[in-house]
Motif scaffolding. Structure first.
Motif, short mmCIF file in Angstrom:
data_model
loop_
_atom_site.label_atom_id
_atom_site.label_comp_id
_atom_site.label_asym_id
_atom_site.label_seq_id
_atom_site.Cartn_x
_atom_site.Cartn_y
_atom_site.Cartn_z
N CYS A 1 1.03 -1.33 0.06
CA CYS A 1 -0.08 -0.09 0.11
C CYS A 1 0.84 1.16 0.12
O CYS A 1 0.33 2.09 -0.28
CB CYS A 1 -0.82 -0.04 1.19
N SER A 2 2.08 1.09 0.25
CA SER A 2 2.84 2.34 0.53
C SER A 2 2.98 3.41 -0.74
O SER A 2 3.32 2.73 -1.99
CB SER A 2 4.52 1.83 1.02
N GLY A 3 2.25 4.42 -0.45
CA GLY A 3 2.48 5.34 -1.60
C GLY A 3 1.33 5.20 -2.84
O GLY A 3 0.93 6.12 -3.52
N LEU A 4 0.40 4.36 -2.61
CA LEU A 4 -0.73 4.33 -3.15
C LEU A 4 -1.91 5.18 -3.09
O LEU A 4 -2.45 5.89 -3.93
CB LEU A 4 -1.44 2.70 -2.88
N CYS A 5 -1.96 5.64 -1.75
CA CYS A 5 -3.11 6.65 -1.46
C CYS A 5 -2.53 8.13 -1.04
O CYS A 5 -1.53 7.98 -0.68
CB CYS A 5 -3.82 6.15 0.01
N SER A 6 -3.42 8.67 -1.18
CA SER A 6 -3.07 10.31 -0.82
C SER A 6 -2.90 10.61 0.49
O SER A 6 -3.27 9.87 1.48
CB SER A 6 -4.10 11.29 -1.40
N ASP A 7 -2.48 11.93 0.69
CA ASP A 7 -2.38 12.43 2.08
C ASP A 7 -3.81 12.24 3.00
O ASP A 7 -4.79 12.39 2.05
CB ASP A 7 -1.93 13.78 2.38
N ALA A 9 -5.41 10.03 4.12
CA ALA A 9 -6.02 8.54 3.53
C ALA A 9 -5.34 7.45 4.24
O ALA A 9 -4.09 7.60 4.54
CB ALA A 9 -6.18 8.55 1.83
N THR A 10 -5.98 6.35 4.54
CA THR A 10 -5.64 4.88 4.69
C THR A 10 -5.70 4.16 3.65
O THR A 10 -6.45 3.99 2.85
CB THR A 10 -6.04 4.55 6.19
N CYS A 11 -4.93 3.19 3.80
CA CYS A 11 -4.85 1.88 2.83
C CYS A 11 -5.07 0.58 3.58
O CYS A 11 -4.36 0.39 4.62
CB CYS A 11 -3.49 1.85 1.96
N GLU A 12 -6.03 -0.05 3.20
CA GLU A 12 -6.21 -1.47 3.70
C GLU A 12 -6.26 -2.47 2.60
O GLU A 12 -6.87 -2.37 1.54
CB GLU A 12 -7.55 -1.72 4.54
N VAL A 13 -5.77 -3.83 2.91
CA VAL A 13 -5.74 -4.74 1.98
C VAL A 13 -6.70 -5.70 2.30
O VAL A 13 -6.55 -6.44 3.48
CB VAL A 13 -4.35 -5.24 1.61
N HIS A 14 -7.51 -6.10 1.32
CA HIS A 14 -8.65 -7.29 1.84
C HIS A 14 -8.36 -8.23 0.29
O HIS A 14 -8.60 -7.59 -0.97
CB HIS A 14 -10.04 -6.63 1.44
N ASP A 15 -8.25 -9.47 0.56
CA ASP A 15 -8.12 -10.25 -0.32
C ASP A 15 -6.98 -9.99 -1.48
O ASP A 15 -7.19 -10.05 -2.66
CB ASP A 15 -9.45 -10.63 -1.10
N HIS A 16 -5.93 -9.33 -1.08
CA HIS A 16 -4.85 -8.84 -1.77
C HIS A 16 -5.24 -7.63 -2.65
O HIS A 16 -4.30 -7.33 -3.59
CB HIS A 16 -4.18 -10.09 -2.76
N VAL A 17 -6.12 -7.09 -2.50
CA VAL A 17 -6.55 -5.98 -3.13
C VAL A 17 -6.65 -4.60 -2.16
O VAL A 17 -7.29 -4.79 -1.24
CB VAL A 17 -7.85 -5.91 -3.82
N TYR A 19 -7.49 -0.98 -0.89
CA TYR A 19 -8.43 0.01 -0.80
C TYR A 19 -8.04 1.29 -0.22
O TYR A 19 -7.60 1.10 1.13
CB TYR A 19 -9.72 -0.71 0.04
N CYS A 20 -8.13 2.42 -0.71
CA CYS A 20 -7.90 3.79 -0.01
C CYS A 20 -9.05 4.41 0.63
O CYS A 20 -10.23 4.16 -0.48
CB CYS A 20 -7.43 4.70 -0.91
N THR A 21 -8.87 4.73 1.70
CA THR A 21 -10.41 5.48 2.08
C THR A 21 -9.84 6.75 3.06
O THR A 21 -8.75 6.82 3.42
CB THR A 21 -10.74 4.65 3.29
N CYS A 22 -10.59 7.98 2.69
CA CYS A 22 -10.42 9.10 3.33
C CYS A 22 -10.64 8.93 4.92
O CYS A 22 -11.44 8.14 5.43
CB CYS A 22 -11.24 10.25 2.97
#
Length: 118
Positions: A1-7, A9-17, A19-22
């Motif tokens: 997830c590193s670098g995928l989401c903007s400032d 925002a958080t990133c979580e991985v579900h089933d190897h995918v 997901y960025c969320t504010c």
């Protein structure tokens, strides 16, 4: 997830995918940028149902939202965010805002800088 989401925002991985969320208190596109809701919230200015050939303006006075929520709110209520196409139209919109008694607020219109800086 590193670098995928903007400032903001958080990133979580579900089933190897990933997901960025504010983060809470922020809104927007979590890949491009999440903005502080309190800082970037405006009221919406909508163009309502109109007689043929004439625009009708209504200023929403009871909610304060981000651009996406303003867009959705206006559509849900049978209108759309106002599009300013002339100085005369701008004067009409300013008059509608003046009639509400709302001072020192910003309002959403259809113009955005979502595609980049202006």
């Amino acid at each position: 997830c590193s670098g995928l989401c903007s400032d903001n925002a958080t990133c979580e991985v579900h089933d190897h995918v990933p997901y960025c969320t504010c983060m809470p208190g922020f809104s927007g596109n979590p890949v491009i940028g999440c903005k502080d809701i309190a800082r970037y919230s405006h009221r919406c200015l909508i163009t309502g149902i109109r007689p043929p050939g004439k625009k009708v303006y209504r200023v929403e006075r009871f909610i304060k939202v981000n651009f996406y929520a303003a867009f959705s709110h206006c559509i849900t209520h049978g209108g759309r965010l106002a599009t300013v196409e002339s100085t005369d139209e701008n004067a009409l919109i300013k008059e509608e805002i003046r009639k509400t008694g709302i001072r020192n607020f910003e309002f959403w219109t259809s113009g955005t800088n979502l595609g980049g800086d202006w």
